[in-house]
Design an enzyme around this catalytic site. Structure first.
Site, PDB file in Angstrom:
ATOM      1  N   GLY A  41     -68.459  25.070 102.406  1.00  0.00           N
ATOM      2  CA  GLY A  41     -69.892  25.371 102.303  1.00  0.00           C
ATOM      3  C   GLY A  41     -70.658  24.931 103.542  1.00  0.00           C
ATOM      4  N   HIS A  44     -72.125  28.606 108.267  1.00  0.00           N
ATOM      5  CA  HIS A  44     -72.727  28.974 109.551  1.00  0.00           C
ATOM      6  C   HIS A  44     -71.983  30.204 110.072  1.00  0.00           C
ATOM      7  CE1 HIS A  44     -69.169  27.116 111.211  1.00  0.00           C
ATOM      8  NE2 HIS A  44     -69.504  25.938 110.716  1.00  0.00           N
ATOM      9  N   GLY A  46     -69.706  30.616 112.127  1.00  0.00           N
ATOM     10  CA  GLY A  46     -68.243  30.505 112.194  1.00  0.00           C
ATOM     11  C   GLY A  46     -67.612  30.960 110.891  1.00  0.00           C
ATOM     12  N   HIS A  47     -68.133  30.429 109.781  1.00  0.00           N
ATOM     13  CA  HIS A  47     -67.634  30.865 108.468  1.00  0.00           C
ATOM     14  C   HIS A  47     -67.849  32.374 108.274  1.00  0.00           C
ATOM     15  CE1 HIS A  47     -68.911  26.552 107.569  1.00  0.00           C
ATOM     16  NE2 HIS A  47     -67.622  26.534 107.282  1.00  0.00           N
ATOM     17  N   GLN A  71     -59.650  15.110 101.063  1.00  0.00           N
ATOM     18  CA  GLN A  71     -59.401  15.148 102.503  1.00  0.00           C
ATOM     19  C   GLN A  71     -60.343  14.245 103.295  1.00  0.00           C
ATOM     20  OE1 GLN A  71     -60.262  19.501 102.649  1.00  0.00           O
ATOM     21  NE2 GLN A  71     -61.295  19.042 104.581  1.00  0.00           N
ATOM     22  N   ASP A 160     -60.390  24.617 113.896  1.00  0.00           N
ATOM     23  CA  ASP A 160     -59.562  23.544 113.345  1.00  0.00           C
ATOM     24  C   ASP A 160     -58.107  23.896 113.657  1.00  0.00           C
ATOM     25  OD1 ASP A 160     -61.576  21.833 111.636  1.00  0.00           O
ATOM     26  OD2 ASP A 160     -62.096  23.929 111.338  1.00  0.00           O
TER      27      ASP A 160
HETATM   28  P1  AMP Z   1     -64.999  24.094 106.768  1.00  0.00           P
HETATM   29  O1  AMP Z   1     -66.070  24.594 105.862  1.00  0.00           O
HETATM   30  O2  AMP Z   1     -65.503  23.262 107.895  1.00  0.00           O
HETATM   31  O3  AMP Z   1     -63.847  23.489 106.022  1.00  0.00           O
HETATM   32  O4  AMP Z   1     -64.406  25.391 107.485  1.00  0.00           O
HETATM   33  C1  AMP Z   1     -63.954  26.483 106.751  1.00  0.00           C
HETATM   34  C2  AMP Z   1     -63.257  27.425 107.672  1.00  0.00           C
HETATM   35  O5  AMP Z   1     -64.161  27.854 108.689  1.00  0.00           O
HETATM   36  C3  AMP Z   1     -62.060  26.793 108.402  1.00  0.00           C
HETATM   37  O6  AMP Z   1     -61.002  27.726 108.473  1.00  0.00           O
HETATM   38  C4  AMP Z   1     -62.623  26.479 109.758  1.00  0.00           C
HETATM   39  O7  AMP Z   1     -61.645  26.463 110.779  1.00  0.00           O
HETATM   40  C5  AMP Z   1     -63.573  27.662 109.953  1.00  0.00           C
HETATM   41  N1  AMP Z   1     -64.572  27.343 110.969  1.00  0.00           N
HETATM   42  C6  AMP Z   1     -65.361  26.238 111.022  1.00  0.00           C
HETATM   43  N2  AMP Z   1     -66.129  26.265 112.133  1.00  0.00           N
HETATM   44  C7  AMP Z   1     -65.805  27.402 112.793  1.00  0.00           C
HETATM   45  C8  AMP Z   1     -66.248  27.998 114.019  1.00  0.00           C
HETATM   46  N3  AMP Z   1     -67.155  27.413 114.792  1.00  0.00           N
HETATM   47  N4  AMP Z   1     -65.686  29.177 114.383  1.00  0.00           N
HETATM   48  C9  AMP Z   1     -64.749  29.776 113.609  1.00  0.00           C
HETATM   49  N5  AMP Z   1     -64.295  29.265 112.449  1.00  0.00           N
HETATM   50  C10 AMP Z   1     -64.814  28.096 112.041  1.00  0.00           C
END
Ligand code: AMP
Length: 291
Positions: A41, A44, A46-47, A71, A160
């Site tokens: 959640g 942004h 990226g998600h 985690q 990641d």
């Molecule tokens: P998180 O919510 O931080 O666990 O991320 C969920 C997914 O979004 C994971 O696969 C992350 O690698 C991906 N993610 C997070 N930040 C970015 C970003 N800046 N660009 C691309 N993917 C991202």
């Protein structure tokens, strides 16, 4: 159970495993290809890029929103991790997600839960050294999500790097029948990788956080200029980080893209990886560097 109060009309949002299973089973019965985007959640761009990739390649897109307590270490930011379900659901709807699974903690970890995915190797280096147990929690929740949401394809970010390597390894080792797609890191115009944790940065820290992507670009530049001794490059990366006010590097190094082991000399392809605390906020970033 759906969440009618916060769920935009075009989106189905459910909290229960039985509900998401039924939704995914119906899509599969219709012959649809199902894509899964696991997230914690605080969404942004990226998600959203992962959701877009899933939208492009799949007929039915499921996003999961779950801040996974297993985690986070005891001293880490689980409690203060940003959470905004209503905004996340709106963004999912705008991104064309079909269904969101946002289980409460006890749905994922009911009383008596004791089974974990233990991984050696890849999970013990880099983040694994600074966040003991982190990848045990990640691998466990991702395998559980794959069981709860039996998708054809799951989407992860290169942001990641170690996480995607571990998930690919886990799926291979445990014969998990799902394709893993890795999507490029989305950055701010000045180079800062988007992260849900960036909201914790004050103005000075936001500027200082640029040192992470600068250290990665320094490595790329040194290699393109012919540097061969990576110990020297590593030292320069660390120096760049640690000479920035409020920044403390946990690591800044170059690793083999498959084994994640530190390398001493330049390969055709390597990954520069950094982790640093900027004030109290811990950020990571990486860059694939081809010779
Ligand atoms: P998180 O919510 O931080 O666990 O991320 C969920 C997914 O979004 C994971 O696969 C992350 O690698 C991906 N993610 C997070 N930040 C970015 C970003 N800046 N660009 C691309 N993917 C991202």
């Amino acid at each position: 159970m759906s969440s009618p109060s916060v769920c935009p009309p075009a989106l189905t949002a459910v909290e229960r495993i039985a509900a998401i299973r039924a939704i995914v089973a119906a899509a599969r019965d219709r012959g649809e290809r199902v894509g899964l985007v696991p997230t914690m959640g605080a969404l942004h761009a990226g998600h959203l890029s992962l959701m877009q990739a899933a939208r492009n390649e799949c007929d039915f897109v499921v996003a999961t929103i779950f801040v996974n307590p297993k985690q986070f270490g005891p001293q880490e930011d689980f409690r203060k991790y940003p959470r905004d379900l209503a905004t996340d659901l709106r963004l999912c709807a705008e991104a064309g997600v079909d269904a969101v699974f946002h289980p409460p903690t006890e749905e994922v970890y009911p009383p008596g839960f004791t089974s974990f995915v233990e991984m050696g190797g890849l999970s013990e280096v880099l983040e694994g050294r600074f966040r003991p147990g982190h990848f045990r929690g990640v691998a466990t929740v991702v395998l559980k999500l794959f069981q709860m949401v039996p998708a054809d394809c799951a989407y992860f970010g290169q942001k990641d790097y170690q996480q995607q390597a571990i998930i690919r390894r886990m799926c291979g080792d445990l014969n998990v029948p799902i394709e893993i797609r890795v999507c490029p890191t989305i950055r701010e115009p000045d180079g800062l990788a988007l992260s849900s944790r960036n909201v914790f940065l004050n103005e000075a820290e936001r500027k200082a956080a640029l040192s992470l992507s600068r250290a990665l670009h320094l490595a790329r530049q040194k290699i393109s200029e012919g540097a061969t001794d990576l110990h020297v490059v590593r030292d320069e990366m660390r120096q760049l980080l640690n000479s920035t006010p409020t920044v403390h590097a946990d690591y800044a190094t170059l690793v083999d893209p498959d084994t994640l082991e530190e390398i001493a000399t330049v390969l055709p392809r390597q990954v520069a990886v950094v982790a640093a605390r900027v004030g109290v906020t811990r950020l990571i970033d990486n860059l694939i560097i081809e010779k």
